[in-house]
Design an enzyme around this catalytic site. Structure first.
Site, PDB file in Angstrom:
ATOM      1  N   TYR A 176       0.803  -1.223   0.000  1.00  0.00           N
ATOM      2  CA  TYR A 176       0.000   0.000   0.000  1.00  0.00           C
ATOM      3  C   TYR A 176       0.837   1.275   0.000  1.00  0.00           C
ATOM      4  CZ  TYR A 176      -4.124  -2.830   0.789  1.00  0.00           C
ATOM      5  OH  TYR A 176      -5.141  -3.744   0.653  1.00  0.00           O
ATOM      6  N   LYS A 194       3.603 -14.803   5.491  1.00  0.00           N
ATOM      7  CA  LYS A 194       3.897 -15.829   4.480  1.00  0.00           C
ATOM      8  C   LYS A 194       5.420 -15.885   4.318  1.00  0.00           C
ATOM      9  CE  LYS A 194       2.558 -18.661   1.128  1.00  0.00           C
ATOM     10  NZ  LYS A 194       1.988 -19.991   1.395  1.00  0.00           N
ATOM     11  N   ASP A 207      -2.248 -18.462   4.021  1.00  0.00           N
ATOM     12  CA  ASP A 207      -3.163 -19.382   3.329  1.00  0.00           C
ATOM     13  C   ASP A 207      -3.793 -20.354   4.330  1.00  0.00           C
ATOM     14  OD1 ASP A 207      -0.562 -20.288   3.651  1.00  0.00           O
ATOM     15  OD2 ASP A 207      -0.443 -21.300   1.723  1.00  0.00           O
ATOM     16  N   ASP A 213      -6.322  -6.675   5.000  1.00  0.00           N
ATOM     17  CA  ASP A 213      -7.457  -6.215   4.190  1.00  0.00           C
ATOM     18  C   ASP A 213      -8.301  -7.425   3.778  1.00  0.00           C
ATOM     19  OD1 ASP A 213      -9.110  -4.711   2.627  1.00  0.00           O
ATOM     20  OD2 ASP A 213      -7.653  -4.272   1.067  1.00  0.00           O
ATOM     21  N   ASP A 229     -12.275  -8.927   5.443  1.00  0.00           N
ATOM     22  CA  ASP A 229     -13.514  -9.181   4.683  1.00  0.00           C
ATOM     23  C   ASP A 229     -13.978 -10.613   4.923  1.00  0.00           C
ATOM     24  OD1 ASP A 229     -13.365  -6.648   3.558  1.00  0.00           O
ATOM     25  OD2 ASP A 229     -13.823  -7.337   1.534  1.00  0.00           O
TER      26      ASP A 229
HETATM   27  P1  ATP Z   1     -13.502  -2.324  -1.546  1.00  0.00           P
HETATM   28  O1  ATP Z   1     -12.416  -2.929  -2.362  1.00  0.00           O
HETATM   29  O2  ATP Z   1     -13.571  -0.844  -1.658  1.00  0.00           O
HETATM   30  O3  ATP Z   1     -13.495  -2.813  -0.118  1.00  0.00           O
HETATM   31  P2  ATP Z   1     -15.261  -4.230  -2.718  1.00  0.00           P
HETATM   32  O4  ATP Z   1     -15.268  -4.159  -4.199  1.00  0.00           O
HETATM   33  O5  ATP Z   1     -14.427  -5.261  -2.048  1.00  0.00           O
HETATM   34  O6  ATP Z   1     -14.901  -2.806  -2.144  1.00  0.00           O
HETATM   35  P3  ATP Z   1     -17.785  -3.880  -1.464  1.00  0.00           P
HETATM   36  O7  ATP Z   1     -18.144  -2.565  -2.034  1.00  0.00           O
HETATM   37  O8  ATP Z   1     -17.403  -3.913  -0.044  1.00  0.00           O
HETATM   38  O9  ATP Z   1     -16.688  -4.547  -2.320  1.00  0.00           O
HETATM   39  O10 ATP Z   1     -18.997  -4.877  -1.703  1.00  0.00           O
HETATM   40  C1  ATP Z   1     -18.849  -6.276  -1.796  1.00  0.00           C
HETATM   41  C2  ATP Z   1     -20.234  -6.903  -1.720  1.00  0.00           C
HETATM   42  O11 ATP Z   1     -20.750  -6.767  -0.402  1.00  0.00           O
HETATM   43  C3  ATP Z   1     -21.232  -6.266  -2.661  1.00  0.00           C
HETATM   44  O12 ATP Z   1     -22.039  -7.246  -3.270  1.00  0.00           O
HETATM   45  C4  ATP Z   1     -22.068  -5.378  -1.782  1.00  0.00           C
HETATM   46  O13 ATP Z   1     -23.385  -5.259  -2.213  1.00  0.00           O
HETATM   47  C5  ATP Z   1     -21.994  -6.072  -0.406  1.00  0.00           C
HETATM   48  N1  ATP Z   1     -21.964  -5.045   0.646  1.00  0.00           N
HETATM   49  C6  ATP Z   1     -20.913  -4.298   1.029  1.00  0.00           C
HETATM   50  N2  ATP Z   1     -21.258  -3.440   1.998  1.00  0.00           N
HETATM   51  C7  ATP Z   1     -22.572  -3.635   2.244  1.00  0.00           C
HETATM   52  C8  ATP Z   1     -23.516  -3.031   3.138  1.00  0.00           C
HETATM   53  N3  ATP Z   1     -23.197  -2.044   3.981  1.00  0.00           N
HETATM   54  N4  ATP Z   1     -24.785  -3.492   3.098  1.00  0.00           N
HETATM   55  C9  ATP Z   1     -25.145  -4.475   2.283  1.00  0.00           C
HETATM   56  N5  ATP Z   1     -24.301  -5.091   1.426  1.00  0.00           N
HETATM   57  C10 ATP Z   1     -23.025  -4.666   1.392  1.00  0.00           C
END
Ligand code: ATP
Length: 337
Positions: free
Chosen positions: A123, A168, A200, A224, A228
């Site tokens: 980053y 890793k 992994d 990051d 998720d």
């Molecule tokens: P970033 O890389 O900026 O984190 P991303 O491309 O990984 O973004 P998000 O925008 O976080 O992805 O969305 C991933 C999925 O999760 C999408 O399908 C989105 O609709 C769902 N999602 C994310 N945040 C929410 C929320 N607050 N409420 C409902 N669904 C969400």
């Protein structure tokens, strides 16, 4: 005491989830006699298209003069806004607590805090193109590793006392090798148990047996991705808040992105944004030694739990409520306490 809060609504679902959170904050202000001077600043994709710059200097100055800052997600300009703010204000610790909430269907029970190094790794943005190749430099320093390890040690001391260092180093021998060595050295100064695991294997174990983790200490990119994953294990990306902390400044934000697929439909889950404000009040309460902020933070979390139990859920967590309905319901819950 008036607290200045710099607020960036951001892109995609950012404005909707911000408005829901702002409504709830009104109730907290009157209940706890708090006075937030919330000042809105622009940043992100929309800002870029409107005025040609993703992070205007007024926003940076607004952040500088604020007691704390919060932002919604930004879209494609994340590197120019989120990562830039982290670098400008040396917000080196990204803290992402992830746990289950009642009534939200989850993959497994999970209760972890991800402590993600926030200032270096890939980053740094050191990317180059050369002779039909694209090259990215990964920076891991002794200094940054030591300070983030201390944050993990302190958090673990207040929890179960287990830190898992995720890296890793069998492949990234120099960068992850240094991270692992220095993190272990620093954590040996704390009364905590230290495990380490390759990323992994850790990502598989996180799905299979999340109870094996408590505090996860990891590098920027791995943190990051793992956060998720962990949020999804708990049920949705829409419920994960986060803090970017430096020595002086802090920026709070949901862990999810701008979710353009659902933007403008009033169905985005606002809880991650609302819980990010809860983290902001905890941090500010500690810094300013203000008990009202700490109490408001605790009330906010228990109100979220109650709202969920009463079925106030957006579609991503199995409900049919609208984003603004959740804001209005929490407002009433808190007002009537
Ligand atoms: P970033 O890389 O900026 O984190 P991303 O491309 O990984 O973004 P998000 O925008 O976080 O992805 O969305 C991933 C999925 O999760 C999408 O399908 C989105 O609709 C769902 N999602 C994310 N945040 C929410 C929320 N607050 N409420 C409902 N669904 C969400």
């Amino acid at each position: 005491m008036v607290y200045k809060i710099a607020w960036i609504k951001g892109d995609g679902i950012g404005p909707e989830i911000s408005d829901a959170a702002l409504h709830v904050i009104e109730a907290l202000e009157s209940k706890y006699n708090l006075n937030f001077n919330i000042v809105f600043y622009e940043a992100g994709d929309y800002c870029l298209s409107k005025i040609g710059i993703a992070l205007p200097s007024e926003t940076i100055e607004g952040f500088r003069s604020a007691d704390a800052a919060i932002k919604g997600p930004v879209g494609e300009t994340s590197m120019d806004v989120t990562v830039k703010l982290r670098q400008l204000f040396d917000l080196y610790a990204n803290i992402r607590p992830i746990k289950n909430f009642p009534t939200i269907e989850c993959i497994r029970n999970i209760d972890v805090v991800i402590v993600r190094e926030n200032s270096e790794d890939l980053y740094k943005g050191l990317e180059f193109e050369f002779d039909n190749m694209a090259i990215a430099l990964r920076v891991i320093s002794d200094y940054a590793t030591r300070r983030i390890a201390r944050v993990a040690g302190e958090i673990a001391n207040k929890r179960s006392g287990l830190v898992t260092i995720i890296h890793k180093s069998n492949v990234l021998r120099k960068t992850c090798g240094l991270f692992s060595k220095v993190a272990k050295e620093e954590l040996s100064k704390y009364h905590v148990k230290v495990n380490e695991m390759y990323v992994d294997a850790a990502s598989a174990l996180l799905i299979r047996s999340p109870e094996r983790f408590d505090v996860i200490l990891t590098t920027n990119m791995f943190g990051d991705i793992l956060s998720d994953e962990a949020a999804q294990i708990a049920g949705s990306l829409g419920i994960g808040p986060s803090a970017n902390l430096g020595e002086e400044k802090a920026l709070f934000e949901p862990i999810h992105g701008a979710a353009p697929d659902i933007a403008g439909k009033n169905i985005a889950n606002p809880y991650a944004m609302i819980l990010s404000f809860k983290m902001l009040m905890e941090w500010l309460g500690e810094r300013k030694n203000d008990q009202r902020l700490k109490e408001a933070a605790s009330t906010l979390e228990s109100s979220v739990v109650n709202a969920l139990k009463m079925g106030y859920k957006t579609p991503d967590i199995g409900g049919n409520k609208k984003t603004n309905e959740i804001g209005c319901f929490l407002y009433k819950l808190i007002k009537n306490l």
